[in-house]
Structure formats: C-alpha cells, structure tokens
Design a protein around this motif. Sequence first.
Motif, PDB file in Angstrom:
ATOM      1  N   VAL A  35     -41.245   6.518 -11.665  1.00 23.53           N
ATOM      2  CA  VAL A  35     -40.389   5.737 -10.778  1.00 23.53           C
ATOM      3  C   VAL A  35     -40.182   6.470  -9.460  1.00 23.53           C
ATOM      4  O   VAL A  35     -40.215   5.866  -8.381  1.00 23.53           O
ATOM      5  CB  VAL A  35     -39.038   5.424 -11.448  1.00 23.53           C
ATOM      6  CG1 VAL A  35     -38.075   4.760 -10.464  1.00 23.53           C
ATOM      7  CG2 VAL A  35     -39.239   4.519 -12.660  1.00 23.53           C
ATOM      8  N   ARG A  36     -39.988   7.785  -9.528  1.00 16.40           N
ATOM      9  CA  ARG A  36     -39.820   8.564  -8.300  1.00 16.40           C
ATOM     10  C   ARG A  36     -41.105   8.531  -7.464  1.00 16.40           C
ATOM     11  O   ARG A  36     -41.056   8.438  -6.239  1.00 16.40           O
ATOM     12  CB  ARG A  36     -39.405  10.006  -8.638  1.00 16.40           C
ATOM     13  CG  ARG A  36     -37.924  10.147  -8.962  1.00 16.40           C
ATOM     14  CD  ARG A  36     -37.508  11.605  -9.023  1.00 16.40           C
ATOM     15  NE  ARG A  36     -37.970  12.223 -10.253  1.00 16.40           N
ATOM     16  CZ  ARG A  36     -37.276  12.244 -11.388  1.00 16.40           C
ATOM     17  NH1 ARG A  36     -36.091  11.664 -11.447  1.00 16.40           N
ATOM     18  NH2 ARG A  36     -37.762  12.841 -12.458  1.00 16.40           N
TER      19      ARG A  36
ATOM     20  N   GLU B 223     -31.712   4.659  -7.244  1.00 20.59           N
ATOM     21  CA  GLU B 223     -30.511   5.062  -7.961  1.00 20.59           C
ATOM     22  C   GLU B 223     -30.787   5.022  -9.463  1.00 20.59           C
ATOM     23  O   GLU B 223     -31.608   4.238  -9.933  1.00 20.59           O
ATOM     24  CB  GLU B 223     -29.337   4.124  -7.641  1.00 20.59           C
ATOM     25  CG  GLU B 223     -28.924   4.106  -6.175  1.00 20.59           C
ATOM     26  CD  GLU B 223     -27.802   3.118  -5.907  1.00 20.59           C
ATOM     27  OE1 GLU B 223     -27.280   2.540  -6.888  1.00 20.59           O
ATOM     28  OE2 GLU B 223     -27.472   2.906  -4.731  1.00 20.59           O
ATOM     29  N   THR B 224     -30.059   5.871 -10.201  1.00 19.84           N
ATOM     30  CA  THR B 224     -30.137   5.861 -11.655  1.00 19.84           C
ATOM     31  C   THR B 224     -28.742   5.623 -12.207  1.00 19.84           C
ATOM     32  O   THR B 224     -27.806   6.344 -11.861  1.00 19.84           O
ATOM     33  CB  THR B 224     -30.680   7.202 -12.202  1.00 19.84           C
ATOM     34  OG1 THR B 224     -31.911   7.505 -11.558  1.00 19.84           O
ATOM     35  CG2 THR B 224     -30.908   7.110 -13.704  1.00 19.84           C
ATOM     36  N   THR B 225     -28.598   4.602 -13.033  1.00 18.09           N
ATOM     37  CA  THR B 225     -27.289   4.282 -13.602  1.00 18.09           C
ATOM     38  C   THR B 225     -26.984   5.218 -14.770  1.00 18.09           C
ATOM     39  O   THR B 225     -27.850   5.961 -15.239  1.00 18.09           O
ATOM     40  CB  THR B 225     -27.244   2.826 -14.087  1.00 18.09           C
ATOM     41  OG1 THR B 225     -28.163   2.672 -15.179  1.00 18.09           O
ATOM     42  CG2 THR B 225     -27.643   1.872 -12.969  1.00 18.09           C
TER      43      THR B 225
ATOM     44  N   PHE C 123     -33.022   2.410 -13.802  1.00 18.97           N
ATOM     45  CA  PHE C 123     -33.343   2.737 -12.418  1.00 18.97           C
ATOM     46  C   PHE C 123     -33.195   1.498 -11.545  1.00 18.97           C
ATOM     47  O   PHE C 123     -33.637   0.405 -11.918  1.00 18.97           O
ATOM     48  CB  PHE C 123     -34.777   3.254 -12.304  1.00 18.97           C
ATOM     49  CG  PHE C 123     -35.061   4.464 -13.145  1.00 18.97           C
ATOM     50  CD1 PHE C 123     -34.735   5.739 -12.694  1.00 18.97           C
ATOM     51  CD2 PHE C 123     -35.646   4.330 -14.395  1.00 18.97           C
ATOM     52  CE1 PHE C 123     -35.000   6.852 -13.465  1.00 18.97           C
ATOM     53  CE2 PHE C 123     -35.910   5.440 -15.183  1.00 18.97           C
ATOM     54  CZ  PHE C 123     -35.578   6.704 -14.719  1.00 18.97           C
ATOM     55  N   LEU C 124     -32.582   1.688 -10.385  1.00 19.25           N
ATOM     56  CA  LEU C 124     -32.486   0.624  -9.387  1.00 19.25           C
ATOM     57  C   LEU C 124     -33.285   1.057  -8.172  1.00 19.25           C
ATOM     58  O   LEU C 124     -32.903   1.977  -7.449  1.00 19.25           O
ATOM     59  CB  LEU C 124     -31.026   0.365  -9.000  1.00 19.25           C
ATOM     60  CG  LEU C 124     -30.088  -0.142 -10.094  1.00 19.25           C
ATOM     61  CD1 LEU C 124     -28.674  -0.298  -9.541  1.00 19.25           C
ATOM     62  CD2 LEU C 124     -30.579  -1.464 -10.658  1.00 19.25           C
ATOM     63  N   LEU C 125     -34.416   0.400  -7.953  1.00 18.34           N
ATOM     64  CA  LEU C 125     -35.261   0.697  -6.794  1.00 18.34           C
ATOM     65  C   LEU C 125     -35.020  -0.407  -5.774  1.00 18.34           C
ATOM     66  O   LEU C 125     -35.317  -1.576  -6.027  1.00 18.34           O
ATOM     67  CB  LEU C 125     -36.732   0.763  -7.211  1.00 18.34           C
ATOM     68  CG  LEU C 125     -37.721   1.323  -6.190  1.00 18.34           C
ATOM     69  CD1 LEU C 125     -38.939   1.915  -6.884  1.00 18.34           C
ATOM     70  CD2 LEU C 125     -38.176   0.255  -5.199  1.00 18.34           C
ATOM     71  N   GLN C 126     -34.466  -0.014  -4.624  1.00 17.67           N
ATOM     72  CA  GLN C 126     -34.094  -0.993  -3.596  1.00 17.67           C
ATOM     73  C   GLN C 126     -34.924  -0.771  -2.336  1.00 17.67           C
ATOM     74  O   GLN C 126     -35.004   0.340  -1.829  1.00 17.67           O
ATOM     75  CB  GLN C 126     -32.597  -0.874  -3.270  1.00 17.67           C
ATOM     76  CG  GLN C 126     -31.704  -1.153  -4.473  1.00 17.67           C
ATOM     77  CD  GLN C 126     -30.252  -0.839  -4.193  1.00 17.67           C
ATOM     78  OE1 GLN C 126     -29.939   0.107  -3.474  1.00 17.67           O
ATOM     79  NE2 GLN C 126     -29.355  -1.628  -4.762  1.00 17.67           N
TER      80      GLN C 126
ATOM     81  N   TYR D  29     -35.301  -3.896  -7.627  1.00 21.03           N
ATOM     82  CA  TYR D  29     -36.039  -3.867  -8.892  1.00 21.03           C
ATOM     83  C   TYR D  29     -35.223  -3.085  -9.914  1.00 21.03           C
ATOM     84  O   TYR D  29     -34.776  -1.969  -9.634  1.00 21.03           O
ATOM     85  CB  TYR D  29     -37.406  -3.213  -8.718  1.00 21.03           C
ATOM     86  CG  TYR D  29     -38.348  -4.020  -7.861  1.00 21.03           C
ATOM     87  CD1 TYR D  29     -39.231  -4.931  -8.429  1.00 21.03           C
ATOM     88  CD2 TYR D  29     -38.363  -3.874  -6.472  1.00 21.03           C
ATOM     89  CE1 TYR D  29     -40.098  -5.680  -7.646  1.00 21.03           C
ATOM     90  CE2 TYR D  29     -39.227  -4.623  -5.689  1.00 21.03           C
ATOM     91  CZ  TYR D  29     -40.082  -5.518  -6.274  1.00 21.03           C
ATOM     92  OH  TYR D  29     -40.935  -6.275  -5.487  1.00 21.03           O
ATOM     93  N   VAL D  30     -35.023  -3.669 -11.072  1.00 25.17           N
ATOM     94  CA  VAL D  30     -34.345  -3.020 -12.186  1.00 25.17           C
ATOM     95  C   VAL D  30     -35.418  -2.542 -13.159  1.00 25.17           C
ATOM     96  O   VAL D  30     -36.209  -3.348 -13.687  1.00 25.17           O
ATOM     97  CB  VAL D  30     -33.366  -3.967 -12.895  1.00 25.17           C
ATOM     98  CG1 VAL D  30     -32.695  -3.265 -14.075  1.00 25.17           C
ATOM     99  CG2 VAL D  30     -32.326  -4.491 -11.905  1.00 25.17           C
TER     100      VAL D  30
END
Length: 215
Positions: free
Chosen positions: A131-132, A148-150, A155-158, A207-208
Amino acid sequence: MNHQEPDVPTRKVIVTLLKTKGPQSVGELSRQLGITEMAVRRHLNTLERDSLIESKLVRQAMGRPTHLYSLAPAADDLFPKKYQHLTLDLLEELEAIAGQQQVDLLFERRKERLIGRYEDRMKGKPLADKVRELADIQHANGYMVNLETTENGVFLLQEHNCPISQVANQYTYACSCELAMFQDLLGSGAAVERTECLAKGGNKCTYVIQQLEER
C-alpha cells in the motif's frame, strides 16, 4: 521578513524572455528588465540551481567571450499544455470510428502496461508495504496522495488530484481501470473499495484497503 517572494515574478519574466526571444546574455536581460546585471545574475543562479536554465560560453568577434543563457528541457513543464484537449479529441474520434468498446480497450491496455511497470515493486511484500508503494507511485504521478491507517488496520488511500480528470469525467471506464489496477497490484489477499471519486463529483478519490481473512 522573506525577501524572496518579490523576486519570483522577475524570474518568471526571465523564463518568458528566454522562451520567446531565445538565448540571452546577462547584459541583454538587464536592459530588458531594467535591473542591474548583479540582480540578473542572482535570478539566473537560482534558475540554474533549479535546473530550469543552462548556459554556454560564446566567443564573439570583438571583446571577451560571453555567457548566453537558455531554457533547460525541464523548463518546458512551466508553460501551459493542452494535452487533455488533444486526448479527448482523439478518444472522441476513435469512439466515432470504432465504437465505445475500442476506447475501453485502450484504457485496458494502459492498465496492463502500468501493472507491468510496477508489479516488481510489490513482489514478496506484506500488504502494508504494498500500500505504501502504491501511494508513492500515485503521488509521483501527480495524484497528491494522502495515506492513513485506521486503528483496525484498514488503509485509507486518498487522491486529492486527478491528472486525467477531464478524460475521466467523460470516460469513467478510466476510473474502473484504476480500481482494477490497484486490486491487481495489491493482490488477491487485499480487498479494495473506492468510496469517493473525483470524476463523480467527490472532493477526492478515496480507496478503502484491507487485508482479507484467510479461510
């Protein structure tokens, strides 16, 4: 106090002069700008440091050799481009001649080419690292990514910018291909869902991404 900001318009004028008039000497730029040669050199040093201009020593029939400054290849990105309009025109022509399926096929082929370009960066890595990598790839391509990581490991990729927004607004299959590319690069062990889309009126593309539980 920041004294650099007033200098920025002058550097823009210098770049524009080099674009429209070709290579210029310090003296020529000084006369056209109405500032001292010392001030011109300061601006040129900054532009050269940023790899936007280059210089060469030119011998003259009379007098000492002089440096002529011209734009470097990187400076081409400073000037307006209409690639989006050309791309849309070509896609519309293809659609008129060959139909929507051929346009979709182009986006599919682009997706496969991008997967081939980036899949080696994903091999053998856990999902978090993949993801990174994906975030780095998209950010380098101009998508202005925030990751962001909850607390529960989602993962929330914006993406706050879409470099192909005008194309995606008209041909939403491009967005479908991006989602499919994400899924392919992250692998079958990941679930990828797009919950917001710039092309559909959203403020960003979100993207979730989460790890699928093994059965």
